[in-house]
Design an enzyme around this catalytic site. Structure first.
Site, PDB file in Angstrom:
ATOM      1  N   GLY A   1       0.832  -1.189   0.000  1.00  0.00           N
ATOM      2  CA  GLY A   1       0.000   0.000   0.000  1.00  0.00           C
ATOM      3  C   GLY A   1       0.875   1.249   0.000  1.00  0.00           C
ATOM      4  O   GLY A   1       2.040   1.208   0.403  1.00  0.00           O
ATOM      5  N   CYS A   2       0.309   2.366  -0.436  1.00  0.00           N
ATOM      6  CA  CYS A   2       1.117   3.584  -0.552  1.00  0.00           C
ATOM      7  C   CYS A   2       1.557   4.102   0.820  1.00  0.00           C
ATOM      8  O   CYS A   2       2.751   4.338   1.054  1.00  0.00           O
ATOM      9  CB  CYS A   2       0.365   4.648  -1.340  1.00  0.00           C
ATOM     10  SG  CYS A   2      -1.291   5.044  -0.726  1.00  0.00           S
ATOM     11  N   HIS A   3       0.628   4.279   1.750  1.00  0.00           N
ATOM     12  CA  HIS A   3       1.006   4.733   3.095  1.00  0.00           C
ATOM     13  C   HIS A   3       1.932   3.716   3.762  1.00  0.00           C
ATOM     14  O   HIS A   3       2.887   4.092   4.447  1.00  0.00           O
ATOM     15  CB  HIS A   3      -0.238   4.944   3.968  1.00  0.00           C
ATOM     16  CG  HIS A   3      -1.128   6.047   3.493  1.00  0.00           C
ATOM     17  ND1 HIS A   3      -0.776   7.373   3.521  1.00  0.00           N
ATOM     18  CD2 HIS A   3      -2.389   6.009   2.987  1.00  0.00           C
ATOM     19  CE1 HIS A   3      -1.769   8.111   3.047  1.00  0.00           C
ATOM     20  NE2 HIS A   3      -2.753   7.309   2.720  1.00  0.00           N
TER      21      HIS A   3
END
EC number: 1.2.1.38
Length: 312
Positions: A116-118
Site C-alpha cells: 500500500g502507498c502509506h
C-alpha cells in the site's frame, strides 16, 4: 528470446493506467489487452489471466480474490495491487528493499502482494530500524502521511477536479479517524511490531506525491542513539539501492514538500531532529513507488530483469 506476456486486470483504473504508462512502450514485453466490451466477461478474463506470464491485478479486494481463483496455469506470476493478499500466507510482500532475502523471495515467487502507498512510506522508515535493533518492536509508534488526491482513485480524483467542489477541498483533510486504516495490518506485520502504530492519513489539494513521517523520542530507542546515529542506520540499510535513498543529514531544506518526487519512481528518506527527538520522513509518489512504479519494479525482479527497467 520470447517476450514475456503481461496482462493488466483492471486496466482502466488509476493504478492500471499508470502501470500501462510505464510498460506500454517497452519492446521486451508483449502487452495483452482485453477489449472494453469484454473486460467484465469472466470467460474472456479467464483466458487472458491464464495466457499471461505476468498478471497485474488492479482491482478491489473481492475482485482480486476472484481473479486469483480463475488462474489455473501454475506458471503465471501474479502481482496484486489490492489489499487482499498483503498479509496472506503464500504471498510475498513486494518491498524488495526490505532485505536481500525479500528481494530473492520476490524473484522466486508466483504470488506477489504490492504494498500500500502509506504502508510503503511507513515500512521504509521503520523496518530497517527494527531490523537493526534500534527501534524496539514494542515502541509506541505514531505516524502521519500526507498524500495527493490521486491516492483515492478515480472517484476522489473526480471529486477534487469537479467544478463547484466544496471549499473544504482547498485545505488538508485528515481522515481515517477511527484509527483502523486498511494499511495497518501490513505495517505491523512487515515491520515485526508488537502493536499497530497510531496512524493518521491526510489528503490535500494536489494530484500526487506523499510524505510519510514517523516521530521518535531518542531516549526510548535502544541505546538512546543520536539523530545522526538513526540516520546512519538508515543510510547503511539503503546503501547501494537504486530506487530508495537517504538524504545526507542536514542537506534537506527547511521545509519538506510532499510532491517533491511526484512523477518519479523513487523514494527518499529524510532524517531530522535535535538529538532528543527524531523525525523520519519518506518522500515519494503515491502512484510511483507507492503503487504502479513498485508493481513494475516487482515484475522486473520476477522476470530476472534489471529492476529499474522502464522506471528511471
Amino acid at each position: 528470446m520470447a517476450k514475456a506476456k503481461v496482462y493488466i486486470d483492471g486496466q482502466s483504473g488509476t493504478t492500471g493506467l499508470q502501470i500501462f504508462e510505464r510498460i506500454g512502450a517497452r519492446d521486451d514485453l508483449e502487452l495483452l489487452r482485453i477489449s472494453n466490451e469484454k473486460r467484465h466477461d469472466i470467460g474472456e478474463r479467464r483466458r487472458f489471466l491464464n495466457e499471461a506470464d505476468v498478471v497485474f491485478l488492479c482491482l478491489p479486494d473481492d475482485a482480486a480474490r476472484e481473479a486469483v481463483s480463475l488462474i489455473e496455469n501454475p506458471d503465471v506470476r501474479v502481482i496484486d495491487a489490492s489489499t487482499a493478499h498483503r498479509t496472506a500466507d503464500g504471498w510475498t510482500y513486494g518491498f524488495p528493499e526490505l532485505s536481500s532475502a525479500q528481494r530473492a523471495a520476490i524473484a522466486a515467487s508466483r504470488h506477489i502482494a504490492n504494498p500500500g502507498c502509506h504502508a510503503t512510506g511507513f515500512i521504509s522508515c521503520v523496518a530497517p530500524l527494527v531490523q537493526a535493533g534500534t527501534l524496539p518492536a514494542d515502541y509506541p509508534l505514531t505516524c502521519f502521511s500526507l498524500t495527493g488526491y490521486s491516492g483515492g482513485g478515480k472517484r476522489m480524483i473526480a471529486a477534487y477536479e469537479q467544478e463547484g467542489r466544496p471549499a473544504s477541498f482547498d485545505a488538508p483533510g485528515i481522515y481515517g479517524l477511527t484509527l483502523a486504516h486498511k494499511h495497518l495490518p501490513e505495517m505491523q506485520k512487515v515491520c515485526g511490531l508488537s502493536d499497530e502504530p497510531v496512524f493518521l492519513p491526510v489528503v490535500d489539494d494536489y494530484y500526487k506525491g506523499m510524505a510519510t513521517t514517523v516521530m521518535l523520542r531518542n531516549e526510548l530507542l535502544s541505546g538512546s542513539p543520536s539523530t545522526a546515529e538513526v540516520h546512519a542506520c538508515l543510510a547503511d540499510h539503503y546503501a547501494g539501492h537504486r530506487l530508495v535513498s537517504v538524504v545526507p543529514l542536514g542537506q534537506n531544506g527547511p521545509t519538506l514538500y510532499a510532491n517533491e518526487l511526484a512523477g518519479t519512481n523513487e523514494l527518499r528518506i529524510v532524517v531530522c531532529g535535535n538529538d532528543r527527538q527524531t523525525t523520519v520522513t519518506a518522500l515519494f509518489d503515491n502512484l510511483g513507488k507507492g503503487a504502479s512504479g513498485a508493481a513494475v519494479q516487482n515484475m522486473n525482479i520476477a522476470l530476472g530483469l534489471d529492476e529499474t527497467t522502464g522506471l528511471i
